[in-house]
Scaffold this active site. Structure first.
Site, PDB file in Angstrom:
ATOM      1  CG  LEU A   1      -2.024  -1.064   1.220  1.00  0.00           C
ATOM      2  CD1 LEU A   1      -2.742  -1.092   2.556  1.00  0.00           C
ATOM      3  CD2 LEU A   1      -3.018  -0.797   0.102  1.00  0.00           C
ATOM      4  NE  ARG A   2       7.208   2.354   1.554  1.00  0.00           N
ATOM      5  CZ  ARG A   2       7.683   1.152   1.865  1.00  0.00           C
ATOM      6  NH1 ARG A   2       7.876   0.255   0.918  1.00  0.00           N
ATOM      7  NH2 ARG A   2       7.974   0.849   3.102  1.00  0.00           N
ATOM      8  CB  ALA A   3       1.976   2.311  -4.808  1.00  0.00           C
TER       9      ALA A   3
END
Length: 651
Positions: free
Chosen positions: A254-256
């Site tokens: 979920l970093r993107a």
């Protein structure tokens, strides 16, 4: 710390002052200074594209901190961990017996910019350490008797030339934004770059003065964007659209999503808007997603612009007027249903179909003609099969090179095996407290100590000697003659070499490629950190003609001799991939064995990968291995799994 007074102005960099706003490199740098929580910028590009110039100019246009210019701290490639994080003050410890903390570069970069040129050449654990500090806004030091945490809020900017080697995908993902840059191909733009550079070199102060107004305006706009940032609103519809884009491009984790959201908010603030629009999301996705699509080491980063436009659509849906009902909204299934599924399947389908349509080992129609022009009309270019985990090939003895994951070596990190005085080779580690005390203990009475604090002198100091693993120069010397041209054999050879290249990538080695066929040998790729470049050259390698084995070995010997002069600490490993035949020129076999004896006399560790196949084998590669003093590995045993199976059968 670097002076910023006479740096090339940010606004003077061609592309930073475009009529449609800053180009992607300048914009990414601006956005990450507006919102440092974005996580920094990685600028990738060929040499001579103003990467370092624009980063050094960035500090001058940032609003001052407490009335002082923003600090710009440059991290040298050879920096050690204690130089980065800080460590015990050695002089204070020895002279006064106090364990005082000496700040490192992370502390000096607080509220400023930390710039790492050639970040891809920095050791992985240091890159990880920098990214952790940039993401958390603080650095923790636990070493040499010091335990503390200090603030380290800074903008991290890294630049790199992909030709010199790639960052690992997991480290790429830690950078918030990534930009690809290349020199302009338009002659007018190139001429303008040269014109501005020559004007700056002739009169730096006068040139900077001409851009002073543009620099002041940019500084004011950045300050205004920072002030507006907290009030910019990202609606639920916008957030859902960001999640839809990230899901469609199939990025891990979920970093993107988080980085894209933060970047979109920063771009809205930069544009003077109080609410995120579709255009902000589009810009953010172009900067935050391309490098996160790189799943495998040899995958190229990139983003399908048509797919991005298809997913984004024309506009964000309006916000509902009333309160949202509990439970799933009426159109909730759409993002998880047909809409993202369509673009995703369309993106994947051609690649899957293309993969199924190619037979293993089929020649590449675009590259086979290249070999024919140089060596004959019967050259064949084969593809590669699926890579596999290879057995570990190492250099004999114990080295003292750059930390890596291949051969045994004295390194700054690793298992502690003893202690030595700081002036001895291989003694660059941290203080070995126990051995320092043991060295000082016999002299305490002579130094007048009766009780209390231990009396230490410089001569008592001992540092840890550690043994770990080093990276090496792995030079592939590949037989591309007619005896290797059978499709299945060349496919097997390329797959084995590609697998070894992947292993070299994972062990942080430098690699090179020498090929021989026809009447000569050539350096297909000089030693480089770019395993991707080596893989591409291997993929395009045609086969055909006679076998100039002696020439291949002599070319490899010459190249290794040159590299030894350039980088004496990096030990070489020569991997000769051949069936052992020598058919080119007079006394081909005798000359090849003489060349092998020369390499053996030079003490170069060699491995012969034997490509001979079939029921009738001549054993020429095994004989070559004897002359080289090399390990002989049949090509079927390059795989680690094959080696394990053979051991099980022997047991």
């Amino acid at each position: 710390m670097t002076s910023i007074d006479q740096h090339f102005p940010f606004s003077a960099v061609v592309g930073a002052d475009g009529p449609d706003g800053p180009d992607p490199m300048a914009l990414a740098l601006i956005l990450t200074t507006i919102a440092p929580e974005v996580g920094g910028v990685l600028v990738r590009g060929e040499k001579g594209t103003a990467k370092s110039t624009i980063v050094r100019a960035l500090a001058a246009v940032l609003p001052p901190v407490d009335g002082r210019p923003v600090p710009l701290v440059e991290l040298p490639i050879g920096a050690t961990e204690d130089r980065v994080t800080g460590s015990i003050n050695l002089e204070s410890a020895l002279a006064e017996g106090k364990a005082e903390y000496e700040p490192g570069l992370l502390a000096k970069a607080h509220r400023g910019i930390l710039y790492v040129d050639e970040v891809n050449l920095l050791h992985d654990h240091l890159v990880d350490l920098l990214l952790d500090a940039a993401a958390m806004g603080r650095a923790t030091v636990e070493r040499d008797g010091v335990s503390m945490t200090h603030e380290a809020r800074f903008v991290l900017v890294g630049t790199m030339n992909p030709e010199e080697g790639e960052l690992r995908p997991q480290l790429l993902d830690r950078f918030g934004l990534t930009v690809e840059v290349a020199a302009p191909r338009d002659p007018a733009l190139r001429a303008e770059v040269v014109r501005r550079r020559m004007a700056y070199d002739a009169d730096p102060a006068g040139f900077a003065e001409r851009y002073a107004a543009a620099e002041a305006a940019l500084q004011t706009r950045i300050a205004a964007a920072r002030a507006l940032l907290a009030s910019v609103r990202l609606t639920d519809a916008g957030l859902l659209k960001i999640a839809e884009v990230c899901a469609t491009f199939d990025v891990d984790g979920l970093r993107a999503d988080i980085v894209t959201a933060r970047t979109a908010v920063a771009h809205a603030a930069w544009s003077g808007r109080s609410q995120v629009t579709l255009d902000d999301i589009r810009v953010a996705a172009r900067l935050a997603l391309p490098h996160r699509r790189r799943r495998k080491p040899f995958d190229a980063p990139g983003l399908d612009e048509d797919l991005l436009d298809q997913v984004l659509g024309d506009d964000l849906p309006p916000e509902p007027d009333g309160p949202e009902p509990d439970g799933p909204e009426p159109d909730g299934p759409e993002p998880d249903g047909d809409h993202p599924e369509g673009p995703h399947s369309e993106d994947d389908a051609p690649a899957e179909g293309a993969e199924d349509s190619l037979e293993p080992g089929a020649p590449d129609p675009t590259s086979s003609s290249t070999g024919a022009g140089a060596h004959g009309d019967n050259d064949v270019t084969s593809g590669t099969g699926a890579t596999y985990r290879t057995r570990l090939l190492t250099v004999r003895g114990i080295g003292a090179g750059t930390a890596g994951r291949r051969s045994r070596a004295r390194t700054s990190n690793g298992r502690r095996i003893g202690a030595s005085k700081p002036d001895r080779p291989g003694s660059t580690g941290a203080i070995h407290l126990t051995e320092t005390i043991r060295a000082a203990a016999p002299h305490q009475f002579a130094r007048g100590r009766r009780d209390g604090r231990l009396v230490l002198q410089q001569a008592d100091l001992r540092v840890a000697v550690r043994e770990g693993r080093e990276s090496n120069l792995v030079l592939f010397c590949v037989d591309a003659s007619g005896s290797m041209a059978a499709r299945k054999r060349m496919e097997q050879v390329k797959t084995a070499v590609l697998s070894l290249l992947l292993d070299a990538y994972q062990r942080r080695d430098k690699v090179g490629l020498v090929t021989f066929r026809g009447a000569c040998a050539e350096v297909a790729l000089p030693p480089t950190h770019s395993v991707d470049a080596a893989a591409q050259r291997l993929e395009e390698l045609p086969a055909g003609g006679r076998t100039p084995l002696a020439e291949g070995l002599l070319e490899a010997a010459h190249l290794l001799s040159v590299e030894q002069t350039r980088d004496p600490q990096r030990r070489p490993l020569l991997v000769v991939v051949t069936d052992g035949r020598a058919t080119s020129g007079a006394d081909a076999v005798a000359r090849s064995r003489a060349a092998a004896d020369l390499l053996a006399a030079a003490g170069i560790t060699c491995v012969v990968v034997d490509c001979e196949a079939g029921p009738m084998r001549m054993g020429l590669a095994a004989t070559l291995a004897e002359h080289l003093g090399a390990e002989h590995v049949p090509i079927g045993e390059v795989s680690a799994e094959a080696l394990v199976d053979a051991a099980r059968r022997a047991a």
